[in-house]
Enzyme design. Structure first.
Site, mmCIF file in Angstrom:
data_model
loop_
_atom_site.group_PDB
_atom_site.id
_atom_site.type_symbol
_atom_site.label_atom_id
_atom_site.label_comp_id
_atom_site.label_asym_id
_atom_site.label_seq_id
_atom_site.Cartn_x
_atom_site.Cartn_y
_atom_site.Cartn_z
ATOM 1 N N PRO A 92 0.787 -1.233 0.000
ATOM 2 C CA PRO A 92 0.000 0.000 0.000
ATOM 3 C C PRO A 92 0.822 1.288 0.000
ATOM 4 O O PRO A 92 0.530 2.215 -0.756
ATOM 5 C CB PRO A 92 -0.850 -0.132 1.273
ATOM 6 C CG PRO A 92 -1.007 -1.595 1.469
ATOM 7 C CD PRO A 92 0.301 -2.183 1.055
ATOM 8 N N GLY A 138 -6.836 3.454 1.371
ATOM 9 C CA GLY A 138 -5.833 2.423 1.171
ATOM 10 C C GLY A 138 -4.436 2.988 1.011
ATOM 11 O O GLY A 138 -3.743 3.300 1.984
ATOM 12 N N CYS A 139 -4.018 3.125 -0.228
ATOM 13 C CA CYS A 139 -2.633 3.491 -0.499
ATOM 14 C C CYS A 139 -2.310 4.947 -0.167
ATOM 15 O O CYS A 139 -1.168 5.262 0.163
ATOM 16 C CB CYS A 139 -2.292 3.176 -1.948
ATOM 17 S SG CYS A 139 -2.331 1.395 -2.288
ATOM 18 N N VAL A 140 -3.297 5.838 -0.237
ATOM 19 C CA VAL A 140 -3.040 7.226 0.161
ATOM 20 C C VAL A 140 -2.802 7.285 1.666
ATOM 21 O O VAL A 140 -1.837 7.904 2.135
ATOM 22 C CB VAL A 140 -4.200 8.152 -0.253
ATOM 23 C CG1 VAL A 140 -3.998 9.552 0.326
ATOM 24 C CG2 VAL A 140 -4.300 8.231 -1.780
ATOM 25 N N SER A 184 0.528 5.715 2.586
ATOM 26 C CA SER A 184 1.629 6.588 2.180
ATOM 27 C C SER A 184 1.726 7.802 3.091
ATOM 28 O O SER A 184 2.823 8.288 3.396
ATOM 29 C CB SER A 184 1.437 7.031 0.726
ATOM 30 O OG SER A 184 1.438 5.917 -0.147
#
Length: 214
Positions: free
Chosen positions: A120, A149-151, A154
């Protein structure tokens, strides 16, 4: 404790990190699958992409580095480990699949960095943190998919690596408004400043104006 959500969080979480002096724009996983109605990943997030592309254009105009991330797996997903086993839609990111390509309208430029990842966070298992540090970056500006998710992953890692982190609400998207809004709320409380497209563009332009005045 107070019943009002905003008032409740202001008791403990009511602080702004602000912006840095040397930002980079990170565009997380704007993949074709999220825009393809026939794909299980489809999220109807055209507005988020349009916003991110406008911000990207200003970033290039004023000389702010732009990083694009992509999710990519070998056939069978062996390099995706437990994440690939758990999240079945990740099969859409196997190399060679149309759904794994960058979304229409997002054509990588020669002066943009592309970070390939399997998990992710844009930082996990990649050289992103080292690259940004070597470039003298102190502020990561996040746009992308998906917010929950990935935001979010990060965002947490960006802060953990020591970067001032800004998340552009207009330029992030999810498959449903509820996780989108909930995760923006939580990121803004603990890890980053959640800002608008207008705010981040004004910030980018102020840096350009500052260079002109110097």
């Amino acid at each position: 404790m107070t019943e009002n959500l905003d008032d409740n969080y202001k008791i403990a979480y009511d602080n702004k990190a602000g912006f840095g002096k040397s930002p980079a724009l990170v565009m997380v996983d704007f993949a074709q699958g999220y825009f393809d109605p026939d794909c299980v990943l489809y999220a109807g997030v055209d507005d988020a992409l349009a916003s991110a592309l406008r911000i990207r254009e200003i970033a290039h105009q004023v000389g702010i580095p732009v990083i694009l991330t992509e999710v990519t797996y070998q056939k069978g997903g062996l390099n995706g480990g437990r994440f690939f086993e758990k999240a079945k839609p990740l099969a859409c990111f196997v190399k060679g699949e149309r759904t794994a390509e960058f979304a229409d309208g997002l054509v990588p430029r020669e002066d943009e960095i592309i970070v390939s990842k399997q998990y992710p966070s844009a930082f996990f298992g990649t050289s992103l943190a080292s690259t940004l540090t070597a470039m003298g970056i102190d502020n990561v500006v996040l746009t992308g998919l998906t917010t929950s998710g990935c935001v979010r992953a990060s965002c947490v890692d960006s802060m953990s690596h020591g970067f001032i982190t800004s998340v552009v609400a207009d330029a992030c998207g999810d498959r449903h408004p509820a996780p989108h809004e909930a995760n923006l709320f939580d990121m803004n409380a603990k890890y980053a400043d959640v800002v608008s497209e207008a705010e981040i563009i004004a910030f980018f332009r102020s840096l350009d104006a500052g260079k002109s005045d110097a």
